[in-house]
Design a protein around this motif. Structure first.
Motif, PDB file in Angstrom:
ATOM      1  N   MET A 132       0.852  -1.186   0.000  1.00 38.33           N
ATOM      2  CA  MET A 132       0.000   0.000   0.000  1.00 38.33           C
ATOM      3  C   MET A 132       0.885   1.233   0.000  1.00 38.33           C
ATOM      4  N   THR A 133       0.596   2.175  -0.867  1.00 40.27           N
ATOM      5  CA  THR A 133       1.350   3.428  -0.896  1.00 40.27           C
ATOM      6  C   THR A 133       0.408   4.574  -0.557  1.00 40.27           C
ATOM      7  N   CYS A 134       0.923   5.518   0.184  1.00 42.23           N
ATOM      8  CA  CYS A 134       0.139   6.683   0.598  1.00 42.23           C
ATOM      9  C   CYS A 134       0.799   7.940   0.054  1.00 42.23           C
ATOM     10  N   ALA A 135       0.036   9.008   0.054  1.00 44.23           N
ATOM     11  CA  ALA A 135       0.556  10.302  -0.398  1.00 44.23           C
ATOM     12  C   ALA A 135       1.639  10.789   0.552  1.00 44.23           C
ATOM     13  N   GLU A 136       2.446  11.702   0.050  1.00 47.02           N
ATOM     14  CA  GLU A 136       3.512  12.262   0.870  1.00 47.02           C
ATOM     15  C   GLU A 136       2.918  12.969   2.088  1.00 47.02           C
ATOM     16  N   GLY A 137       3.490  12.707   3.265  1.00 47.83           N
ATOM     17  CA  GLY A 137       2.991  13.302   4.504  1.00 47.83           C
ATOM     18  C   GLY A 137       1.973  12.434   5.211  1.00 47.83           C
ATOM     19  N   SER A 138       1.704  11.254   4.679  1.00 51.64           N
ATOM     20  CA  SER A 138       0.787  10.342   5.346  1.00 51.64           C
ATOM     21  C   SER A 138       1.398   8.941   5.375  1.00 51.64           C
ATOM     22  N   VAL A 139       0.870   8.124   6.253  1.00 55.70           N
ATOM     23  CA  VAL A 139       1.381   6.771   6.445  1.00 55.70           C
ATOM     24  C   VAL A 139       0.209   5.795   6.509  1.00 55.70           C
TER      25      VAL A 139
END
Length: 52
Positions: A32-39
């Motif tokens: 799973m990949t998230c947007a920059e600044g999120s985990v």
């Protein structure tokens, strides 16, 4: 029926099933990949914003 006839019938019946079985086995898990600044939060199954 002769042996060759039975063998040919078996190949024609089993042949189309083997590629389907091979395609369905051995799936790998996808990351799973998230947007920059999120985990990724596995408990909720969503991305959460990292503060700080």
């Amino acid at each position: 029926m002769t042996f060759k006839t039975l063998l040919t019938a078996a190949v024609l019946l089993i042949g189309p099933v083997l590629p389907v079985y091979a395609a369905c086995s051995g799936h790998s898990s996808q990351a799973m990949t998230c947007a920059e600044g999120s985990v990724y939060d596995p408990e909720t199954g969503t991305c959460t914003v990292v503060s700080g």
